[in-house]
Scaffold this active site. Structure first.
Site, PDB file in Angstrom:
ATOM      1  CB  SER A  11      -3.470  -8.362  19.641  1.00  0.00           C
ATOM      2  OG  SER A  11      -4.738  -8.105  19.066  1.00  0.00           O
ATOM      3  CB  SER A 131     -17.377 -20.830  12.420  1.00  0.00           C
ATOM      4  OG  SER A 131     -18.651 -20.432  11.985  1.00  0.00           O
ATOM      5  CE1 TYR A 145     -18.676 -12.401  13.450  1.00  0.00           C
ATOM      6  CE2 TYR A 145     -20.860 -13.136  14.140  1.00  0.00           C
ATOM      7  CZ  TYR A 145     -19.487 -13.208  14.244  1.00  0.00           C
ATOM      8  OH  TYR A 145     -18.907 -14.086  15.124  1.00  0.00           O
ATOM      9  CE  LYS A 149     -16.644 -15.292  12.402  1.00  0.00           C
ATOM     10  NZ  LYS A 149     -15.222 -15.702  12.435  1.00  0.00           N
TER      11      LYS A 149
END
Length: 271
Positions: A11, A131, A145, A149
């Site tokens: 989006s 990633s 976060y 990843k």
């Protein structure tokens, strides 16, 4: 050669810019995100936007069924949906941390589980997992976060070995600083944390650096990502990793070769 491509998190930012490029190249591109209203321009270009939440397995199954019914195959899956959750481990509620993993890791895994049988039956396909350079290194306040990843990296490596026998390529995309909504989401997250946090000074410095990166020349344009994804999609033998965007290569190089103590000093010197 025209391919059927499914992109999550399309989006805005990297996903949307890349979808535009792939549509213009003549591919059949299905884009999914929660904010379908922000994908109307992709529909006007000839894309196929569908509303979907990567944490909802029923949504995922409906999307995959729709594509297979309409196209008979899925050649490329780009697991691009994700967001950044920043804040100290002490401050961030565990429910928020779980949401980070639900989107960045388990959402990606759920998409993969639904698409792999289709590719396996066709004995062909490419799966691209987004990633980050943050999947190889770290910054303070980014524990959840970076953990998500790092998980994407490990999951992708195992997946690559599992799917090699079925002629399915698994590629890891490791962006550096890219001009997207990532920074604004990060700042919104900081604003939800306690005003009297023991880490407020550090948060303020990171917020200031994030704002400067967004305003100046601290980020690469999303087109560097769209160019890389186009190369992957159109390649018969893509590389296992693509490290692109501002600071991605030098930061990962430093993390790999300088050792913990020196890398820590370099990072904290920027705080």
């Amino acid at each position: 050669m025209k391919k059927v491509i499914l992109i999550t998190g399309a989006s805005s930012g990297m996903g949307k810019e890349t979808a535009k490029k792939l549509i213009q190249e003549g591919h059949i591109v299905y884009t999914v995100a929660r904010r379908i209203d922000q994908m109307e321009d992709l529909k006007d270009m000839g894309g196929h936007p569908i509303k979907m939440d990567v944490t909802n397995e029923e949504d995922i199954q409906n999307v995959v069924d729709t594509i297979v019914k309409e196209q008979g195959k899925i050649d490329v899956l780009w697991n691009n949906a994700g967001f950044g959750l920043y804040g100290s481990i002490e401050d961030v509620p565990l429910d928020e941390a779980r949401k980070q993993f639900e989107v960045n890791v388990f959402g990606m895994a759920a998409m993969t589980q639904k698409v792999v049988p289709i590719m396996r039956k066709a004995k062909a396909g490419t799966i691209i997992n987004t990633s980050s350079m943050g999947g190889k290194m770290y910054f303070p306040m980014g524990a959840w976060y970076h953990a998500s990843k790092h998980a994407v990296e490990g999951l992708s490596d195992c997946l690559r070995l599992e799917l090699k026998q079925f002629n399915i390529h698994v590629v890891v995309l490791e962006p550096g600083f890219i001009a997207t909504e990532f920074g604004s989401v990060l700042l919104d997250g900081f604003n939800k944390l306690p005003k009297d946090s023991a880490y407020r000074d550090l948060m303020d410095k990171i917020m200031e650096g994030t704002k400067k990166a967004a305003q100046g020349n601290g980020s690469s344009k999303p087109t560097v990502i769209s160019d890389s994804i186009s190369k992957i999609v159109n390649s018969n033998n893509p590389k296992t990793r693509y490290r692109v965007g501002k600071f991605a290569k030098p930061m990962v190089w430093m993390r790999t070769y300088l050792g913990d103590d020196l890398f820590d000093k370099i990072v904290m010197s920027q705080m």
